[in-house]
Design a protein around this motif. Structure first.
Motif, PDB file in Angstrom:
ATOM      1  N   THR A   1      17.616 -70.603  16.419  1.00 15.98           N
ATOM      2  CA  THR A   1      18.890 -71.219  16.095  1.00 15.98           C
ATOM      3  C   THR A   1      19.863 -71.087  17.262  1.00 15.98           C
ATOM      4  OG1 THR A   1      18.547 -70.619  13.790  1.00 15.98           O
ATOM      5  CG2 THR A   1      20.780 -71.238  14.421  1.00 15.98           C
ATOM      6  N   GLY A   2      20.505 -72.189  17.602  1.00 18.11           N
ATOM      7  CA  GLY A   2      21.485 -72.196  18.672  1.00 18.11           C
ATOM      8  C   GLY A   2      20.913 -72.507  20.043  1.00 18.11           C
ATOM      9  N   LEU A   3      19.594 -72.516  20.159  1.00 24.15           N
ATOM     10  CA  LEU A   3      18.967 -72.776  21.456  1.00 24.15           C
ATOM     11  C   LEU A   3      18.171 -74.079  21.433  1.00 24.15           C
ATOM     12  CD1 LEU A   3      17.755 -69.156  22.358  1.00 24.15           C
ATOM     13  CD2 LEU A   3      19.876 -70.299  23.029  1.00 24.15           C
ATOM     14  N   ASP A   4      18.607 -75.013  20.598  1.00 19.52           N
ATOM     15  CA  ASP A   4      17.906 -76.287  20.464  1.00 19.52           C
ATOM     16  C   ASP A   4      18.035 -77.167  21.707  1.00 19.52           C
ATOM     17  OD1 ASP A   4      17.163 -75.565  17.908  1.00 19.52           O
ATOM     18  OD2 ASP A   4      18.939 -76.484  17.004  1.00 19.52           O
ATOM     19  N   PHE A   5      18.993 -76.878  22.573  1.00 17.73           N
ATOM     20  CA  PHE A   5      19.171 -77.673  23.789  1.00 17.73           C
ATOM     21  C   PHE A   5      18.079 -77.394  24.822  1.00 17.73           C
ATOM     22  CE2 PHE A   5      21.473 -73.735  24.289  1.00 17.73           C
ATOM     23  CZ  PHE A   5      21.128 -73.313  25.555  1.00 17.73           C
ATOM     24  N   ILE A   6      17.317 -76.322  24.639  1.00 17.89           N
ATOM     25  CA  ILE A   6      16.227 -76.003  25.566  1.00 17.89           C
ATOM     26  C   ILE A   6      15.033 -76.866  25.178  1.00 17.89           C
ATOM     27  CG2 ILE A   6      14.697 -74.216  26.443  1.00 17.89           C
ATOM     28  CD1 ILE A   6      16.860 -72.161  25.715  1.00 17.89           C
ATOM     29  N   PRO A   7      14.548 -77.703  26.102  1.00 13.67           N
ATOM     30  CA  PRO A   7      13.460 -78.630  25.759  1.00 13.67           C
ATOM     31  C   PRO A   7      12.193 -77.896  25.309  1.00 13.67           C
ATOM     32  CG  PRO A   7      14.325 -79.102  27.957  1.00 13.67           C
ATOM     33  CD  PRO A   7      14.954 -77.830  27.493  1.00 13.67           C
TER      34      PRO A   7
ATOM     35  N   GLN B   1      13.544 -84.994  34.502  1.00 12.68           N
ATOM     36  CA  GLN B   1      14.671 -84.708  33.603  1.00 12.68           C
ATOM     37  C   GLN B   1      14.527 -83.325  32.969  1.00 12.68           C
ATOM     38  OE1 GLN B   1      14.659 -87.917  30.798  1.00 12.68           O
ATOM     39  NE2 GLN B   1      15.571 -89.383  32.228  1.00 12.68           N
ATOM     40  N   ILE B   2      13.330 -83.013  32.519  1.00 16.40           N
ATOM     41  CA  ILE B   2      13.082 -81.712  31.881  1.00 16.40           C
ATOM     42  C   ILE B   2      13.313 -80.585  32.884  1.00 16.40           C
ATOM     43  CG2 ILE B   2      11.263 -80.239  30.917  1.00 16.40           C
ATOM     44  CD1 ILE B   2      10.192 -82.778  29.521  1.00 16.40           C
ATOM     45  N   LEU B   3      12.782 -80.752  34.091  1.00 17.58           N
ATOM     46  CA  LEU B   3      12.963 -79.718  35.108  1.00 17.58           C
ATOM     47  C   LEU B   3      14.433 -79.550  35.483  1.00 17.58           C
ATOM     48  CD1 LEU B   3       9.890 -80.406  37.405  1.00 17.58           C
ATOM     49  CD2 LEU B   3      10.189 -78.536  35.772  1.00 17.58           C
ATOM     50  N   ALA B   4      15.195 -80.657  35.491  1.00 22.14           N
ATOM     51  CA  ALA B   4      16.630 -80.574  35.792  1.00 22.14           C
ATOM     52  C   ALA B   4      17.354 -79.755  34.728  1.00 22.14           C
ATOM     53  CB  ALA B   4      17.229 -81.971  35.891  1.00 22.14           C
ATOM     54  N   ILE B   5      16.984 -79.931  33.477  1.00 18.36           N
ATOM     55  CA  ILE B   5      17.598 -79.149  32.392  1.00 18.36           C
ATOM     56  C   ILE B   5      17.270 -77.674  32.552  1.00 18.36           C
ATOM     57  CG2 ILE B   5      17.575 -78.708  29.898  1.00 18.36           C
ATOM     58  CD1 ILE B   5      17.108 -81.757  29.540  1.00 18.36           C
ATOM     59  N   TYR B   6      15.990 -77.371  32.772  1.00 15.56           N
ATOM     60  CA  TYR B   6      15.603 -75.971  32.950  1.00 15.56           C
ATOM     61  C   TYR B   6      16.285 -75.358  34.166  1.00 15.56           C
ATOM     62  CZ  TYR B   6      12.104 -75.893  29.265  1.00 15.56           C
ATOM     63  OH  TYR B   6      11.475 -75.911  28.051  1.00 15.56           O
ATOM     64  N   GLN B   7      16.388 -76.122  35.223  1.00 21.80           N
ATOM     65  CA  GLN B   7      17.032 -75.604  36.425  1.00 21.80           C
ATOM     66  C   GLN B   7      18.496 -75.275  36.150  1.00 21.80           C
ATOM     67  OE1 GLN B   7      16.824 -78.229  39.765  1.00 21.80           O
ATOM     68  NE2 GLN B   7      17.201 -76.588  41.225  1.00 21.80           N
ATOM     69  N   GLN B   8      19.174 -76.139  35.412  1.00 27.96           N
ATOM     70  CA  GLN B   8      20.572 -75.882  35.077  1.00 27.96           C
ATOM     71  C   GLN B   8      20.698 -74.641  34.196  1.00 27.96           C
ATOM     72  OE1 GLN B   8      22.683 -79.235  33.538  1.00 27.96           O
ATOM     73  NE2 GLN B   8      24.611 -78.148  33.396  1.00 27.96           N
ATOM     74  N   ILE B   9      19.784 -74.483  33.246  1.00 33.03           N
ATOM     75  CA  ILE B   9      19.823 -73.304  32.371  1.00 33.03           C
ATOM     76  C   ILE B   9      19.586 -72.042  33.194  1.00 33.03           C
ATOM     77  CG2 ILE B   9      18.637 -72.102  30.487  1.00 33.03           C
ATOM     78  CD1 ILE B   9      18.039 -74.935  29.313  1.00 33.03           C
ATOM     79  N   LEU B  10      18.554 -72.066  34.041  1.00 34.97           N
ATOM     80  CA  LEU B  10      18.203 -70.864  34.803  1.00 34.97           C
ATOM     81  C   LEU B  10      19.290 -70.468  35.799  1.00 34.97           C
ATOM     82  CD1 LEU B  10      14.379 -71.352  35.457  1.00 34.97           C
ATOM     83  CD2 LEU B  10      15.503 -70.027  33.661  1.00 34.97           C
ATOM     84  N   THR B  11      19.951 -71.447  36.395  1.00 33.48           N
ATOM     85  CA  THR B  11      21.021 -71.102  37.338  1.00 33.48           C
ATOM     86  C   THR B  11      22.245 -70.538  36.616  1.00 33.48           C
ATOM     87  OG1 THR B  11      21.803 -73.395  37.360  1.00 33.48           O
ATOM     88  CG2 THR B  11      20.336 -72.726  39.142  1.00 33.48           C
ATOM     89  N   SER B  12      22.332 -70.766  35.307  1.00 34.64           N
ATOM     90  CA  SER B  12      23.443 -70.221  34.518  1.00 34.64           C
ATOM     91  C   SER B  12      23.188 -68.785  34.085  1.00 34.64           C
ATOM     92  CB  SER B  12      23.674 -71.067  33.266  1.00 34.64           C
ATOM     93  OG  SER B  12      23.966 -72.387  33.620  1.00 34.64           O
ATOM     94  N   LEU B  13      21.946 -68.353  34.172  1.00 41.37           N
ATOM     95  CA  LEU B  13      21.607 -66.998  33.743  1.00 41.37           C
ATOM     96  C   LEU B  13      21.894 -65.997  34.859  1.00 41.37           C
ATOM     97  CD1 LEU B  13      18.174 -67.750  32.028  1.00 41.37           C
ATOM     98  CD2 LEU B  13      20.328 -67.206  30.882  1.00 41.37           C
TER      99      LEU B  13
END
Length: 167
Positions: A58-64, A77-89
């Motif tokens: 719950t709450g992490l539905d934005f992660i593909p 597109q998928i890699l761009a999303i993961y890259q954005q998530i990982l750079t935020s961590l």
């Protein structure tokens, strides 16, 4: 008699004819090798083994999650999303993986251009605007789920590359 630019070009022509473009097979092999390297890096982070890539959090539905068929543009597109998530961590575990994702996206762009597929630059991801709040609430869970799902997505991409994906 003066030798102008044409004479110099003709003199260089034999040398220029030996220059070859990188074979697309080599780019595809490098892409597969980089995917395997990223998967190995994720495996080396011990806490990522605790969550299934198919498990809903719950709450992490934005992660593909996993997708059945991936085109080159969808992979990007998928890699761009993961890259954005990982750079935020803030975790140091994911810095190299994020860099590897950038290199992987570059290789996918080369594959796409070899097939005359225009890959649009990944636009700003609106779905991740609320990422800051999620990170504050569940930093560890976000990292674990993101890495677990990334690993599953990369393994799917590896299989798709064997099937020569479309644009």
């Amino acid at each position: 008699m003066r030798c102008g630019p044409l004479c110099r070009f003709l003199w260089l022509w034999p040398y220029l004819s030996y220059i070859e473009a990188v074979p697309i097979r080599k780019v595809q092999d490098d892409t597969k090798t980089l995917i395997k390297t990223i998967v190995t890096r994720i495996n080396d982070i011990s806490h990522t083994q605790s969550v299934s890539s198919k498990q809903r959090v719950t709450g992490l539905d934005f992660i593909p999650g996993l997708l059945p068929v991936l085109s080159l543009s969808k992979m990007d597109q998928i890699l761009a999303i993961y890259q954005q998530i990982l750079t935020s961590l803030p975790s140091r575990n994911v810095i190299q993986i994020s860099n590897d994702l950038e290199n992987l996206r570059d290789l996918l762009h080369l594959l796409a251009s070899s097939k005359s597929c225009p890959l649009p630059q990944a636009r700003a991801l609106e779905t991740l605007e609320s990422l800051g709040g999620v990170l504050e609430a569940s930093l560890y869970s976000t990292e674990v789920v993101a890495l677990s799902r990334l690993q599953g997505s990369l393994q799917d991409m590896l299989r798709q590359l064997d099937l020569s994906p479309g644009c």
